[in-house]
Design an enzyme around this catalytic site. Sequence first.
Site, short mmCIF file in Angstrom:
data_model
loop_
_atom_site.label_atom_id
_atom_site.label_comp_id
_atom_site.label_asym_id
_atom_site.label_seq_id
_atom_site.Cartn_x
_atom_site.Cartn_y
_atom_site.Cartn_z
N GLY A 42 0.80 -1.22 0.00
CA GLY A 42 0.00 0.00 0.00
C GLY A 42 0.83 1.26 0.00
CB THR B 86 0.36 4.22 -4.33
OG1 THR B 86 -0.68 3.26 -4.18
CG2 THR B 86 1.48 3.66 -5.18
N GLY B 87 -0.66 4.79 -1.05
CA GLY B 87 -1.64 5.49 -0.22
C GLY B 87 -0.97 6.55 0.61
CG LEU C 190 -0.04 5.13 7.21
CD1 LEU C 190 0.62 6.21 8.05
CD2 LEU C 190 -0.92 4.25 8.06
NE ARG D 251 -4.28 -2.30 -5.59
CZ ARG D 251 -5.47 -1.83 -5.26
NH1 ARG D 251 -6.54 -2.60 -5.36
NH2 ARG D 251 -5.60 -0.59 -4.83
CE LYS E 46 -9.58 -0.57 10.09
NZ LYS E 46 -8.93 0.73 10.34
#
Length: 309
Positions: free
Chosen positions: A12, A14-15, A17, A37, A134
Amino acid sequence: MAESKSKILIIGVTGNLGFELAKASLNASHRTIGLVRESGFSDPDKLQKLQFLSNAGLEIVRGSLQDEDILIESLKQVDVVICAVSSKQSHDQKLLIPAIKRAACIKRFFPSEFGLDPDKTRVSDLDHNFYSRKSEIRRLVEDEGIPYTYICCNFYTSYLLPSLVQPGFKSPPRDKVTIFGDGNVKGVFVRESDVASFTISTVDDPRTLNKTLYLRPRGNTLSMNEIVDIWEKKIGKNLERNYVSEKALLEKIHEMEYPDNMEMVFIYSAFVKGDQTYFDINSSNGVEGTELYPRIKYTTVTEFLDTLL
């Protein structure tokens, strides 16, 4: 020294955080791999982030949690996995957990939490399983015996704080402000880059293994009344405060359609129920980040509000 540091796979990057996590990891001299991705290479904003991180030393692997062979191969190159996918993709971690078991080399896993403690929230009748998903991932991790650290940083400063917790607004009010509940329940805001700094600091720290790292910075753990007080001093003007009762807020939540009402649900959870601060941190399974890492300088709410003037 760098050779003794854990090698980290971040999912992740490219997000918002994930990008900060990758920067913090690289800045701390960890060998860092990003699983990205294909769609990340066609989005201009994400591509710009990838180019920046690549120039800083990030090793990029094209693939996703659905690509089992690529995932296993990536896992076998590292010691630590940090998942920073969006909450909508939380259940995709069900593919990651068995892969971690198969790789048999991961010393620590950070599941994609980075919010309130899902085991402590008290809004299960309102949140459309946002937190239970979660918690489900937590139980799977624990049942599989995977070493972990959970990061509970509460709210990011980029969420709600720019409007002084005014739903639907993007900037702080200058005349009137809505206060939910009595305005005295404390919530917590932490800047994404600071969350990343604290997270990466835990990676090789045995004090945080199989524990939850909570972030409750002293200058960032504030009630709505306190936040408005700070803002009023900065603009040299008192705002008209309109208090909305718990009952009225719940009515508003039920009147609105999902997911449009989720902002109200998060406000209710934090600033009426007190889900971020109502409990003491149990030292047997939790630690507080600013106490553990007092040298990390973080952005205070006061400093963040200065950027809104």
